[in-house]
Design a protein around this motif. Sequence first.
Motif, PDB file in Angstrom:
ATOM      1  N   ARG B 328      75.154  44.988  82.654  1.00 19.03           N
ATOM      2  CA  ARG B 328      76.344  45.407  83.400  1.00 19.03           C
ATOM      3  C   ARG B 328      77.600  45.357  82.535  1.00 19.03           C
ATOM      4  O   ARG B 328      78.629  45.916  82.890  1.00 19.03           O
ATOM      5  N   CYS B 329      77.515  44.645  81.421  1.00 24.56           N
ATOM      6  CA  CYS B 329      78.689  44.354  80.589  1.00 24.56           C
ATOM      7  C   CYS B 329      79.484  45.610  80.247  1.00 24.56           C
ATOM      8  O   CYS B 329      78.938  46.603  79.795  1.00 24.56           O
ATOM      9  N   ILE B 330      80.804  45.542  80.478  1.00 23.89           N
ATOM     10  CA  ILE B 330      81.668  46.676  80.120  1.00 23.89           C
ATOM     11  C   ILE B 330      82.489  46.359  78.877  1.00 23.89           C
ATOM     12  O   ILE B 330      83.481  47.037  78.589  1.00 23.89           O
ATOM     13  N   ARG B 331      82.100  45.323  78.125  1.00 23.84           N
ATOM     14  CA  ARG B 331      82.700  45.000  76.817  1.00 23.84           C
ATOM     15  C   ARG B 331      84.208  44.790  76.898  1.00 23.84           C
ATOM     16  O   ARG B 331      84.963  45.308  76.075  1.00 23.84           O
ATOM     17  N   CYS B 332      84.620  44.039  77.912  1.00 23.92           N
ATOM     18  CA  CYS B 332      86.053  43.840  78.082  1.00 23.92           C
ATOM     19  C   CYS B 332      86.567  42.708  77.209  1.00 23.92           C
ATOM     20  O   CYS B 332      87.741  42.632  76.923  1.00 23.92           O
ATOM     21  N   SER B 333      85.686  41.798  76.861  1.00 28.13           N
ATOM     22  CA  SER B 333      85.964  40.615  76.038  1.00 28.13           C
ATOM     23  C   SER B 333      86.668  39.472  76.773  1.00 28.13           C
ATOM     24  O   SER B 333      87.095  38.517  76.141  1.00 28.13           O
ATOM     25  N   ALA B 334      86.775  39.553  78.078  1.00 25.94           N
ATOM     26  CA  ALA B 334      87.391  38.453  78.820  1.00 25.94           C
ATOM     27  C   ALA B 334      86.617  37.152  78.611  1.00 25.94           C
ATOM     28  O   ALA B 334      87.211  36.073  78.504  1.00 25.94           O
ATOM     29  N   CYS B 335      85.293  37.247  78.511  1.00 23.96           N
ATOM     30  CA  CYS B 335      84.506  36.021  78.352  1.00 23.96           C
ATOM     31  C   CYS B 335      84.757  35.368  76.994  1.00 23.96           C
ATOM     32  O   CYS B 335      84.702  34.149  76.866  1.00 23.96           O
ATOM     33  N   LEU B 336      85.056  36.174  75.978  1.00 24.22           N
ATOM     34  CA  LEU B 336      85.371  35.600  74.667  1.00 24.22           C
ATOM     35  C   LEU B 336      86.648  34.770  74.755  1.00 24.22           C
ATOM     36  O   LEU B 336      86.740  33.671  74.208  1.00 24.22           O
ATOM     37  N   ALA B 390      85.472  34.727  84.595  1.00 25.60           N
ATOM     38  CA  ALA B 390      86.324  35.775  84.026  1.00 25.60           C
ATOM     39  C   ALA B 390      85.663  37.140  84.073  1.00 25.60           C
ATOM     40  O   ALA B 390      86.345  38.160  84.016  1.00 25.60           O
ATOM     41  N   CYS B 391      84.358  37.182  84.158  1.00 24.69           N
ATOM     42  CA  CYS B 391      83.648  38.450  83.982  1.00 24.69           C
ATOM     43  C   CYS B 391      83.917  39.413  85.142  1.00 24.69           C
ATOM     44  O   CYS B 391      83.637  39.099  86.295  1.00 24.69           O
ATOM     45  N   PRO B 392      84.449  40.585  84.840  1.00 30.13           N
ATOM     46  CA  PRO B 392      84.797  41.537  85.893  1.00 30.13           C
ATOM     47  C   PRO B 392      83.578  42.118  86.609  1.00 30.13           C
ATOM     48  O   PRO B 392      83.722  42.674  87.694  1.00 30.13           O
TER      49      PRO B 392
HETATM   50  S1  SF4 Z   1      83.485  39.295  80.573  1.00 33.37           S
HETATM   51 FE1  SF4 Z   1      82.072  39.414  78.833  1.00 33.37          FE
HETATM   52  S2  SF4 Z   1      80.111  39.832  79.804  1.00 33.37           S
HETATM   53 FE2  SF4 Z   1      81.642  40.306  81.353  1.00 33.37          FE
HETATM   54  S3  SF4 Z   1      82.025  42.486  81.068  1.00 33.37           S
HETATM   55 FE3  SF4 Z   1      83.539  41.417  79.838  1.00 33.37          FE
HETATM   56  S4  SF4 Z   1      82.601  41.298  77.761  1.00 33.37           S
HETATM   57 FE4  SF4 Z   1      80.976  41.809  79.219  1.00 33.37          FE
END
Ligand code: SF4
Lengths: 217, 489
Positions: B328-336, B390-392
């Motif tokens: 499902r990951c949309i590569r937003c980088s919030a988890c980083l 954090a993950c959207p």
């Molecule tokens: S928070 Fe991490 S796992 Fe979730 S969509 Fe963004 S990059 Fe992907």
Amino acid sequence: MSARDEILARVRGATADVVTTPADRAPTAVVEETSPGRAATLDLFAENVADYRAQVVRVAASGVAGAVADALRQQGCATAVLPTGLDPAWRGAATEVVRVLDEADVRVDAELDAVDAVVTAAAVGIAVTGTVVLDHAADQGRRALTLVPDVHVCVVRAGQVVHDVPEAVGRLRPEPGLARPLTWVSGPSATSDIELERVEGVHGPRTLVVVLVDEEV
Amino acid sequence: MTTTTPGPVQQTSLVFVGMPKFPTAAREALANTQQRRNLRHATHTIRDKRARVVAEVPEWEALRVAGAEAKDEALAHLGDYLEQLEASLTANGATVHWARDAAEANAIVLGIVRDQQVDEVVKVKSMATQEIELNEALEAAGVNAWETDLAELIVQLGHDRPSHILVPAIHRNRSEVRDIFRREMAAVGRPAPEDLTDEPARLAEAARLHLREKFLRAKVAVSGANFAVAETGTLVVVESEGNGRMCLTLPETLVTVVGIEKVLPRWDDLAPMLQLLPRSSTGERMNPYTTMWSGAHDGDGPQDVHVVLLDNGRSHVLADRVGRQALRCIRCSACLNVCPVYERTGGHAYGSVYPGPIGAVLNPQLRGTTSEVDKSLPYASSLCGACFDACPVRIDIPELLVELRGRVVEQEGRTAESAAMAAAAWVLSDPKRLAAAQRAATTAGRVIGGRTVRAVPGLGAWTDARDVPTPPTETFRQWWARERGQGSR
Ligand code: SF4
């Protein structure tokens, strides 16, 4: 087996446990914000566009041509390219202050690099995000027009402004077989790639002037 | 984990195998204070911005659910939606290609480039093309691939690797960037201005001028896509700088490499996505530019439009009923940005283009748990749960990490985790050893066979593969006074 068939077979094998079909899916849940009323939505649009460091000018319908000319003058532009379908009144106003080129005269996109500005209409404005969406109809021109010149003067009519993103997505749904390219613009081009310091203007127009036409009385 | 028929895993790329051994003693103090400070500043700044704009949305939770639901639907019936996407794209005048793995995808792109008889392409930042190492493949065939995102340009000119999904050059400070531009730009195009300073605005201007000549002359562009709508055949690229628009608009030929998990079933699914992604990613209400196109548009933009649908391990992940949610990951980088481990280790350590919490679950799933780095990644977490919050699209990363740990332990016997922990404890318990480990990692990581590989000291398991944190050079109190005292954010 072709790559296509093999990937589809792998994917179908991987989802063999799924018992539903696409037809079972309910309509997409639309999570919308309620508009606090037209006036407030327009104010919010102007506020959010400005918050992303575009310049906002609000005028009555009669003031658009003047606002377009003012913007070009203030930005010190000498040339402007205009989409073929631009409102003749705006075209006239631009002609008085800059040397005007028609979209059709600039066949090669690279030639746009020597043009200072572009004046266009828009398709949709979004208040909650301060976004202008171009659908590149005749009054907006092909995509390169609003990309290469450094100044973009964009006229948005009040009736085009919606409150939030789902409303905009609804309005912009492509007609089957008649899909248009869309460009969503929220403020001028920007980067925060160097030490997260925001810099306006990398590749797209570094100056965005939004002329909001308050035509509803 | 429960699996149905799994497709093959992805090959670990040459860049990330054969990492250097941890030298027994570190000699040179290549202080990494700058990187640590940059990373902390970056993650905290973006994290705070994200929190502010997420708080503006009263229905954020409902949006997350809608986003997750759209992706789940796409994944559950991926075969059907891929066929629908192919049909819509073809009807819009695009040519659709399918690639089982990286090599096949690279060969397809190279074939298109060769057909146009050019020796260069311009590129928009794309995780998928990084994953398949398209630039390296093109270069090996004598084709220059110019990265046009400012950060990617810095990384490319610096012969370096990205360290963050969103801000890939965050490990470089402004004076390093100026030095790289001054040193490297001339060899590949318009040189940096003589009087270039380290002002970010001047640096951005230098990049603008350097790249503009490339945009205006390029015949072929390569991009990824954030979303691909099956119903309408619409491809979407979300960006900030306008380099994406340049690549998607000016060249005659456009090749877009799209992971098969990027599919959205319906046009309406863009509504939650375009609310979730910018706020989660850059912490903005909306990113400066989003481009949507559907094949070739008459008289506007590229007329020769190609789409490469890429598997490369994704169907393997899809077969895992628990693990498939990672797609499902949309590569937003919030988890980083919320991850305490990432904040200290940086992105190079994860041995993949996908760093951070998502990398810790996605890499071992895409590549299997055979290599040392992939076996160790599920331990690159304190299981604090911040990434899930954090993950959207509500990927339960902690749950997946625990599952994957179980898999590694099963596969390796009981020793894996304890060995990892023991080795880590040995190094982490002694600040001097830790500092030595980090310096060694940095030094050892510089250039190997013409490529830059960072990391890999010998801590045992997961800490092996990343830049180990330097012990604090100041107390928390001093830090607080410096960071917050002057109101510098
Ligand atoms: S928070 Fe991490 S796992 Fe979730 S969509 Fe963004 S990059 Fe992907």
